[in-house]
Design a protein around this motif. Structure first.
Motif, PDB file in Angstrom:
ATOM      1  N   ASP A 294       0.858  -1.169   0.000  1.00 33.00           N
ATOM      2  CA  ASP A 294       0.000   0.000   0.000  1.00 33.00           C
ATOM      3  C   ASP A 294       0.899   1.225   0.000  1.00 33.00           C
ATOM      4  OD1 ASP A 294      -1.575   2.243   0.972  1.00 33.00           O
ATOM      5  OD2 ASP A 294      -3.138   0.756   1.322  1.00 33.00           O
ATOM      6  N   ILE A 295       0.974   1.877  -1.164  1.00 34.36           N
ATOM      7  CA  ILE A 295       1.928   2.965  -1.340  1.00 34.36           C
ATOM      8  C   ILE A 295       1.545   4.194  -0.515  1.00 34.36           C
ATOM      9  CG2 ILE A 295       2.941   4.520  -3.060  1.00 34.36           C
ATOM     10  CD1 ILE A 295       2.744   2.196  -5.047  1.00 34.36           C
TER      11      ILE A 295
ATOM     12  N   ASP B 178      -3.669   8.438  -3.631  1.00 35.41           N
ATOM     13  CA  ASP B 178      -2.853   9.622  -3.417  1.00 35.41           C
ATOM     14  C   ASP B 178      -3.051  10.189  -2.019  1.00 35.41           C
ATOM     15  OD1 ASP B 178      -0.944  11.489  -4.232  1.00 35.41           O
ATOM     16  OD2 ASP B 178      -1.928  11.802  -6.166  1.00 35.41           O
ATOM     17  N   MET B 179      -2.175  11.120  -1.652  1.00 35.80           N
ATOM     18  CA  MET B 179      -2.210  11.775  -0.339  1.00 35.80           C
ATOM     19  C   MET B 179      -2.281  13.279  -0.567  1.00 35.80           C
ATOM     20  SD  MET B 179       0.809  11.751   2.540  1.00 35.80           S
ATOM     21  CE  MET B 179       0.674   9.984   2.813  1.00 35.80           C
TER      22      MET B 179
ATOM     23  N   PRO C 152      -1.728  18.950   6.417  1.00 36.78           N
ATOM     24  CA  PRO C 152      -1.155  18.307   7.605  1.00 36.78           C
ATOM     25  C   PRO C 152      -1.856  17.000   7.955  1.00 36.78           C
ATOM     26  CG  PRO C 152      -1.391  20.662   7.970  1.00 36.78           C
ATOM     27  CD  PRO C 152      -2.101  20.360   6.685  1.00 36.78           C
ATOM     28  N   GLU C 153      -3.130  16.868   7.584  1.00 31.36           N
ATOM     29  CA  GLU C 153      -3.880  15.654   7.897  1.00 31.36           C
ATOM     30  C   GLU C 153      -3.512  14.488   6.986  1.00 31.36           C
ATOM     31  OE1 GLU C 153      -5.649  19.179   9.467  1.00 31.36           O
ATOM     32  OE2 GLU C 153      -5.302  18.635   7.369  1.00 31.36           O
ATOM     33  N   GLN C 154      -2.864  14.783   5.836  1.00 32.25           N
ATOM     34  CA  GLN C 154      -2.459  13.758   4.872  1.00 32.25           C
ATOM     35  C   GLN C 154      -3.637  12.836   4.525  1.00 32.25           C
ATOM     36  OE1 GLN C 154       0.929  12.189   7.169  1.00 32.25           O
ATOM     37  NE2 GLN C 154       2.279  13.075   5.629  1.00 32.25           N
ATOM     38  N   LYS C 155      -4.710  13.444   4.075  1.00 33.14           N
ATOM     39  CA  LYS C 155      -5.924  12.684   3.778  1.00 33.14           C
ATOM     40  C   LYS C 155      -5.793  11.916   2.468  1.00 33.14           C
ATOM     41  CE  LYS C 155      -8.975  16.005   6.121  1.00 33.14           C
ATOM     42  NZ  LYS C 155     -10.098  16.960   5.933  1.00 33.14           N
ATOM     43  N   PHE C 156      -6.684  10.914   2.322  1.00 31.42           N
ATOM     44  CA  PHE C 156      -6.759  10.173   1.071  1.00 31.42           C
ATOM     45  C   PHE C 156      -7.166  11.118  -0.052  1.00 31.42           C
ATOM     46  CE2 PHE C 156      -8.340   7.078   4.360  1.00 31.42           C
ATOM     47  CZ  PHE C 156      -7.172   6.335   4.425  1.00 31.42           C
TER      48      PHE C 156
ATOM     49  N   GLU D 181      -7.721  11.366  -4.647  1.00 32.65           N
ATOM     50  CA  GLU D 181      -7.773  10.653  -5.915  1.00 32.65           C
ATOM     51  C   GLU D 181      -6.383  10.613  -6.553  1.00 32.65           C
ATOM     52  OE1 GLU D 181     -11.859  11.848  -4.936  1.00 32.65           O
ATOM     53  OE2 GLU D 181      -9.969  12.976  -5.050  1.00 32.65           O
ATOM     54  N   VAL D 182      -6.148   9.570  -7.295  1.00 32.04           N
ATOM     55  CA  VAL D 182      -4.864   9.388  -7.974  1.00 32.04           C
ATOM     56  C   VAL D 182      -4.566  10.605  -8.849  1.00 32.04           C
ATOM     57  CG1 VAL D 182      -3.620   7.995  -9.662  1.00 32.04           C
ATOM     58  CG2 VAL D 182      -5.098   6.898  -7.965  1.00 32.04           C
ATOM     59  N   GLY D 183      -3.342  11.116  -8.717  1.00 32.24           N
ATOM     60  CA  GLY D 183      -2.926  12.236  -9.547  1.00 32.24           C
ATOM     61  C   GLY D 183      -3.294  13.595  -9.008  1.00 32.24           C
ATOM     62  N   THR D 184      -3.919  13.642  -7.830  1.00 34.15           N
ATOM     63  CA  THR D 184      -4.315  14.937  -7.260  1.00 34.15           C
ATOM     64  C   THR D 184      -3.531  15.285  -6.001  1.00 34.15           C
ATOM     65  OG1 THR D 184      -6.064  14.031  -5.823  1.00 34.15           O
ATOM     66  CG2 THR D 184      -6.664  14.560  -8.112  1.00 34.15           C
TER      67      THR D 184
END
Length: 309
Positions: free
Chosen positions: A221-222, A250-251, A255-259, A261-264
């Motif tokens: 899980d990257i 993606d991240m 600061p919360e490093q939320k989930f 969408e890929v590429g965003t």
């Protein structure tokens, strides 16, 4: 439906606030053209793999509860090619016998390539975990042509001492052998906690260093390895050829490093996918664990995957 949706996979993730991540396909960036025929063939194989995109169905758990057939159709219509499943229990998926569910997937032009399961160490009342009914789960997966099965998540009570990880490696090897006998590759799916030092060791390294490399491989899980502060490329260097499955999401840059969408977000997928051959990557699945609009999220991730490279 409710009894199945309350299986280990969902309880693990909802109750812990953690989630598995999905993986997807991105075009790789290469630093040069190989002059060797072997190198060219290897690169062609990787490129061929990246033409198809997978989805971990957990992303659409709420939609599945409302309209299972309609949700599967939306996934196919978006362009996804194969799936990673969750929610298996007592030979069923989401209240539907496994054989019928596999047929539903096939009827929509999709392939069931992998599935997530619990260990059953602390909760084994539902058959289909590594500790209860594993042989039957593997048989059902093999009947559908699945290539992979994975341990999805460890509950807190399974991972609070190094001794528990030592016992876990025995269970993983046994599960991996059952899979191998059926022509399936078993994998371990990580979150961030496996990279947090415990009694002087990194549990993730302990798992991989103390299991048979042929029986237990990695579904990396990257997002979670990045959030844990570890480097994906260095992980590939440490365990080359042992990471056939990837979960990628993606991240966001907060600061919360939320989930996201890929590429965003902030993860450099190009550099990671450039090392797909070294990792031994075979398949990958988009997943957005938390989203206000899951269908739109999987569509955006799919769209962005096509343009990254």
């Amino acid at each position: 439906k409710s009894s199945v949706m309350n299986t280990t996979r969902r309880k693990f993730i909802i109750n812990s606030g953690l989630a598995a991540a999905g993986a997807f396909v991105l075009p790789a960036c290469t630093s040069g053209t190989s002059t060797s025929s072997a190198g060219e063939l290897a690169q062609e194989a990787v490129s061929e793999t990246k033409k198809k995109v997978g989805l971990q169905l957990y992303t659409l758990r709420n939609e599945i509860n409302v309209d299972l057939p309609g949700t599967i159709k939306q996934v196919a219509d978006t362009g996804y090619n194969y799936l990673e499943l969750f929610g298996y229990g007592n030979r069923s998926y989401f209240g539907m016998p496994a054989a019928e569910f596999y047929q539903l997937i096939k009827d929509n032009g999709l392939e069931a390539r992998s599935s997530h399961h619990g260990s059953g160490v602390l909760n084994n009342e539902v058959q289909g975990s590594l500790s209860n009914g594993w042989e039957q789960a593997v048989e059902d997966a093999a009947s559908a042509g699945q290539q992979f099965m994975a341990l999805a998540y460890l509950q807190e009570g399974e991972r609070d001492t190094l001794d528990k990880y030592k016992k876990l490696t025995e269970l993983l090897n046994k599960a991996g052998q059952v899979c191998k006998d059926a022509g399936i590759q078993f994998c371990y799916h990580n979150h961030a906690f496996e990279f947090e030092e415990l009694e002087g060791e990194i549990p993730m390294y302990h798992i991989l260093d103390n299991t048979d490399p042929e029986l237990v491989k990695m579904e990396l899980d990257i997002y979670w390895i990045t959030r844990a502060g570890f480097n994906t490329l260095e992980f590939f260097d440490k365990y080359p050829g042992r990471v056939p499955l990837w979960h990628v999401k993606d991240m966001d840059n907060t600061p919360e490093q939320k989930f996201a969408e890929v590429g965003t977000g902030v993860i450099d997928f190009n550099s990671i996918f450039a090392q797909a051959e070294k990792a031994g990557m075979k398949s990958f699945f988009v997943e957005q664990d938390v989203s206000q609009a899951p269908i739109e999220s999987i569509k955006l991730s799919y769209k962005n995957i096509q343009s990254i490279g």
